[in-house]
Enzyme design. Structure first.
Site, short mmCIF file in Angstrom:
data_model
loop_
_atom_site.label_atom_id
_atom_site.label_comp_id
_atom_site.label_asym_id
_atom_site.label_seq_id
_atom_site.Cartn_x
_atom_site.Cartn_y
_atom_site.Cartn_z
N ALA A 86 39.35 -39.33 22.28
CA ALA A 86 38.15 -39.91 22.75
C ALA A 86 37.56 -40.83 21.71
O ALA A 86 37.98 -40.30 20.38
CB ALA A 86 37.24 -38.88 23.37
N GLU A 106 43.52 -44.07 32.08
CA GLU A 106 43.17 -42.73 31.47
C GLU A 106 42.27 -41.91 32.29
O GLU A 106 42.42 -40.80 32.57
CB GLU A 106 42.74 -42.80 30.02
CG GLU A 106 43.59 -43.33 28.93
CD GLU A 106 42.76 -43.54 27.55
OE1 GLU A 106 41.63 -43.85 27.67
OE2 GLU A 106 43.49 -43.53 26.73
O1 DER Z 1 41.34 -45.47 24.27
C1 DER Z 1 40.99 -44.39 24.39
O2 DER Z 1 40.43 -43.80 24.96
C2 DER Z 1 42.00 -43.20 23.31
O3 DER Z 1 41.91 -42.07 23.79
C3 DER Z 1 41.00 -43.59 22.06
O4 DER Z 1 39.80 -43.92 22.15
C4 DER Z 1 41.08 -42.33 20.89
O5 DER Z 1 42.09 -42.91 20.11
P1 DER Z 1 42.26 -41.84 18.90
O6 DER Z 1 42.96 -40.75 19.08
O7 DER Z 1 43.70 -42.78 18.12
O8 DER Z 1 40.92 -41.62 18.02
#
Ligand code: DER
Length: 225
Positions: A86, A106
């Protein structure tokens, strides 16, 4: 990308929640990449017996490399657990996702699972959600969506691609508009309003998170439920 002990701790812990027979939703991003690789290790070394559904070309490539067997929602529509990262989350487990422009698949995958676990780190915890909300829109409807998102108070940026001239095109063939609403006092209401805009495919406000695993720099984890 260099190693992050926080992301690694969260990602590896989440993989330990998976048991043989599980149908696993595999999110997108650098944190859940640790989960996917750990699942690959458990499959090789512990004979873990699972099948995954991915949420992007990126997580597909990582899962194939890790040796995680994959299928589709068409073949496996109801999942046991979905694990994903997230961009920000609050104490009520509301989350903003879409930093990787993968939030539409997602959300579909996470809503198809009985349990949705977010893997994250302390920097993403907020009292009030405030990072820009990614909104996937059909190119055909961009101008109408821009007008209506502005009416909701958003400061908008059409997400530009990094190694391609012009805008990001998602895995679904659409644009992403990053909408800065400042501090979001009522995320549920904002989510409902954005969803009503014609041409909006999906936004990055997630209200279906069951637990957040927060990795710490010392390798420990904290769980928010
Ligand atoms: O695109 C998304 O929602 C991904 O989960 C992202 O936001 C989280 O990416 P990270 O784990 O590289 O911070």
């Amino acid at each position: 990308t260099q190693e992050s002990p926080e992301k690694k701790a969260a990602g590896i812990y989440a993989a330990s929640l998976v048991k043989s027979g599980d149908k696993v939703g595999l999110g997108t991003g650098s944190t859940v990449a640790y989960t996917i690789k750990e699942l690959g290790r458990r499959i090789r070394e512990e004979k873990l017996n699972v099948v995954g559904v991915v949420t992007s070309y990126q997580s597909e490539a990582i899962a194939i490399e890790a040796g995680v067997p994959l299928t589709t929602l068409a073949q496996m529509p109801e999942l046991t657990i979905a694990i994903d990262g997230a961009d920000q989350f609050d104490k009520n487990l509301m989350a903003i996702k879409g930093g990787g422009a993968a939030h539409t698949r997602e959300k579909i995958v996470s809503m198809s699972a009985k349990r949705f676990v977010v893997v994250s780190d302390p920097k993403k915890k907020a009292d009030v959600l405030s990072v820009p909300v990614p909104v996937e829109v059909m190119p055909f409807g961009k101008e109408l969506a821009v007008r209506q998102l502005k009416e909701l108070g958003g400061k908008l940026v059409l997400r530009a691609a990094a190694k391609k001239d012009g805008p990001v095109i998602t895995d679904n063939g659409n644009f992403v508009i990053d909408c800065d609403f400042g501090e979001i006092q009522n995320p549920k209401e904002l989510a409902a309003r954005i969803s009503q805009i014609p041409g909006v495919v999906e936004h990055g406000l997630f209200m279906n998170v069951d637990e957040v695993v927060i990795g710490k720099s010392d390798g420990s984890i904290e769980i928010l439920k």
